[in-house]
Design a protein around this motif. Structure first.
Motif, short mmCIF file in Angstrom:
data_model
loop_
_atom_site.label_atom_id
_atom_site.label_comp_id
_atom_site.label_asym_id
_atom_site.label_seq_id
_atom_site.Cartn_x
_atom_site.Cartn_y
_atom_site.Cartn_z
N LEU A 1 0.79 -1.27 -0.07
CA LEU A 1 -0.19 0.02 -0.10
C LEU A 1 0.81 1.20 -0.01
CD1 LEU A 1 -2.66 -1.05 2.55
CD2 LEU A 1 -2.93 -0.63 0.31
N ALA A 2 1.85 1.30 0.74
CA ALA A 2 2.81 2.36 0.74
C ALA A 2 3.32 2.47 -0.95
CB ALA A 2 3.80 1.96 1.55
N GLU A 3 3.64 1.45 -1.40
CA GLU A 3 4.29 1.85 -2.59
C GLU A 3 3.25 2.38 -3.53
OE1 GLU A 3 7.45 1.51 -4.00
OE2 GLU A 3 8.14 1.15 -1.93
N ARG A 4 1.92 1.90 -3.36
CA ARG A 4 0.80 2.41 -4.29
C ARG A 4 0.37 3.83 -3.85
NH1 ARG A 4 -3.47 -2.69 -5.02
NH2 ARG A 4 -1.81 -4.40 -5.66
N LEU A 5 0.59 3.99 -2.60
CA LEU A 5 -0.09 5.40 -2.13
C LEU A 5 0.67 6.29 -1.69
CD1 LEU A 5 -3.07 3.76 0.22
CD2 LEU A 5 -3.10 4.46 -2.35
N GLY A 6 1.87 6.12 -1.60
CA GLY A 6 3.03 7.24 -1.49
C GLY A 6 3.12 7.83 -0.11
N CYS A 7 2.52 6.95 0.94
CA CYS A 7 2.39 7.26 2.49
C CYS A 7 3.47 6.47 3.25
CB CYS A 7 1.18 7.14 2.92
SG CYS A 7 0.65 5.62 2.64
N GLU B 1 -1.97 -15.06 -5.22
CA GLU B 1 -2.38 -13.69 -5.05
C GLU B 1 -1.05 -12.80 -4.36
OE1 GLU B 1 -6.19 -13.48 -2.81
OE2 GLU B 1 -7.25 -14.45 -4.45
N LEU B 2 -0.76 -13.41 -3.39
CA LEU B 2 0.36 -13.00 -2.55
C LEU B 2 1.63 -12.82 -3.96
CD1 LEU B 2 0.54 -15.02 0.56
CD2 LEU B 2 0.08 -12.51 0.33
N ARG B 3 1.84 -13.68 -4.49
CA ARG B 3 2.88 -13.69 -5.41
C ARG B 3 2.58 -12.27 -6.51
NH1 ARG B 3 2.52 -18.48 -7.08
NH2 ARG B 3 4.04 -19.28 -5.53
N ALA B 4 1.51 -12.16 -6.86
CA ALA B 4 1.00 -11.23 -7.80
C ALA B 4 1.39 -9.87 -6.97
CB ALA B 4 -0.18 -11.28 -8.45
N LEU B 5 1.03 -9.56 -5.75
CA LEU B 5 1.21 -8.45 -5.03
C LEU B 5 2.53 -7.85 -4.75
CD1 LEU B 5 -1.78 -9.09 -2.20
CD2 LEU B 5 -1.87 -7.35 -4.10
N LYS B 6 3.43 -8.78 -4.68
CA LYS B 6 4.68 -8.40 -4.23
C LYS B 6 5.24 -7.30 -5.00
CE LYS B 6 9.27 -10.25 -2.84
NZ LYS B 6 10.02 -11.41 -2.84
N PRO B 7 5.52 -6.28 -4.39
CA PRO B 7 6.39 -4.93 -5.04
C PRO B 7 7.83 -5.45 -5.51
CG PRO B 7 5.46 -4.38 -2.99
CD PRO B 7 5.45 -5.79 -3.00
N ALA B 8 8.03 -5.00 -6.82
CA ALA B 8 9.27 -5.40 -7.38
C ALA B 8 10.37 -4.83 -6.74
CB ALA B 8 9.39 -4.79 -8.82
N ALA B 9 10.23 -3.56 -5.85
CA ALA B 9 11.35 -2.85 -5.39
C ALA B 9 10.64 -1.83 -4.37
CB ALA B 9 12.30 -1.92 -6.49
#
Length: 199
Positions: free
Chosen positions: A82-88, A132-140
């Motif tokens: 979520l932090a990667e998606r939302l920037g918080c 689903e977990l595998r798909a969610l993992k941020p690349a970096a």
């Protein structure tokens, strides 16, 4: 953050709930210290995709520049997503690094740590949840300064070395010499965490 934090989302771990010790401690801290703060700690569904969707729906109307995250174990993985998606900003408490790998061993019926005898708290962890977990993992980790990871060398569930390697670039990383997966000494550094989140 340009202004004082007004919203906090706490995300619990696998087989956990809003009744976990740290979630309860944060709820009590908010009630005592920041009763004006919007605080949410939802019961997350076993499906990772649904858990993230629920979290995103909860914070849809929250001000991005004044909201923060705190997540424990699997919740720390979710908080990173979520932090990667939302920037918080996010505090990560013994964050899971590769839950798709780790939770593949937990397929089937599971119980909640806080109420193992309660049939209402039992759930099935399905094979598709691993995907689903595998798909969610941020690349970096794109902005390491956004995170304050708290990693216990005494964690009996997750490998502290793996957590440390994942978040090594975070300037505020807190590495505990002992402690445990539940972070039983949470109160000892709660002030540091709330200060980081500008609470």
């Amino acid at each position: 953050m340009s202004a004082r934090t007004t919203h906090l989302l706490y995300l619990h771990g696998f087989r956990s709930s809003p009744r976990s010790a740290k979630a309860q401690r944060m709820a009590a801290w908010v009630a005592e210290q920041r009763p004006d703060l919007v605080f949410a700690c939802p019961q997350l569904p076993p499906s990772p995709a649904e858990a993230i969707a629920l979290a995103e729906a909860l914070v849809a109307d929250w001000p991005r520049e004044r909201m923060v995250l705190m997540g424990s174990s699997l919740g720390g993985f979710y908080a990173t997503v979520l932090a990667e998606r939302l920037g918080c900003p996010a505090v990560l408490l013994n964050p899971a690094v590769d839950p798709a790998r780790d939770l593949a061993a937990y397929l089937g019926e599971q119980s909640c740590w806080q109420s193992p005898e309660d049939p209402e708290q039992r759930f099935f962890f399905r094979a598709e949840f691993v995907d689903e977990l595998r798909a969610l993992k941020p690349a970096a980790i794109t902005r390491p300064a956004r995170y304050l990871p708290v990693i216990a060398k005494g964690d009996e569930v997750l490998d502290w070395r793996e957590m440390h390697a994942r978040y090594a670039d975070c300037p505020r990383l807190k590495l505990l010499e002992g402690s445990d997966h539940a972070l039983s000494d949470f109160d000892d550094y709660l002030h540091e965490l709330t200060d980081f989140l500008q609470l």
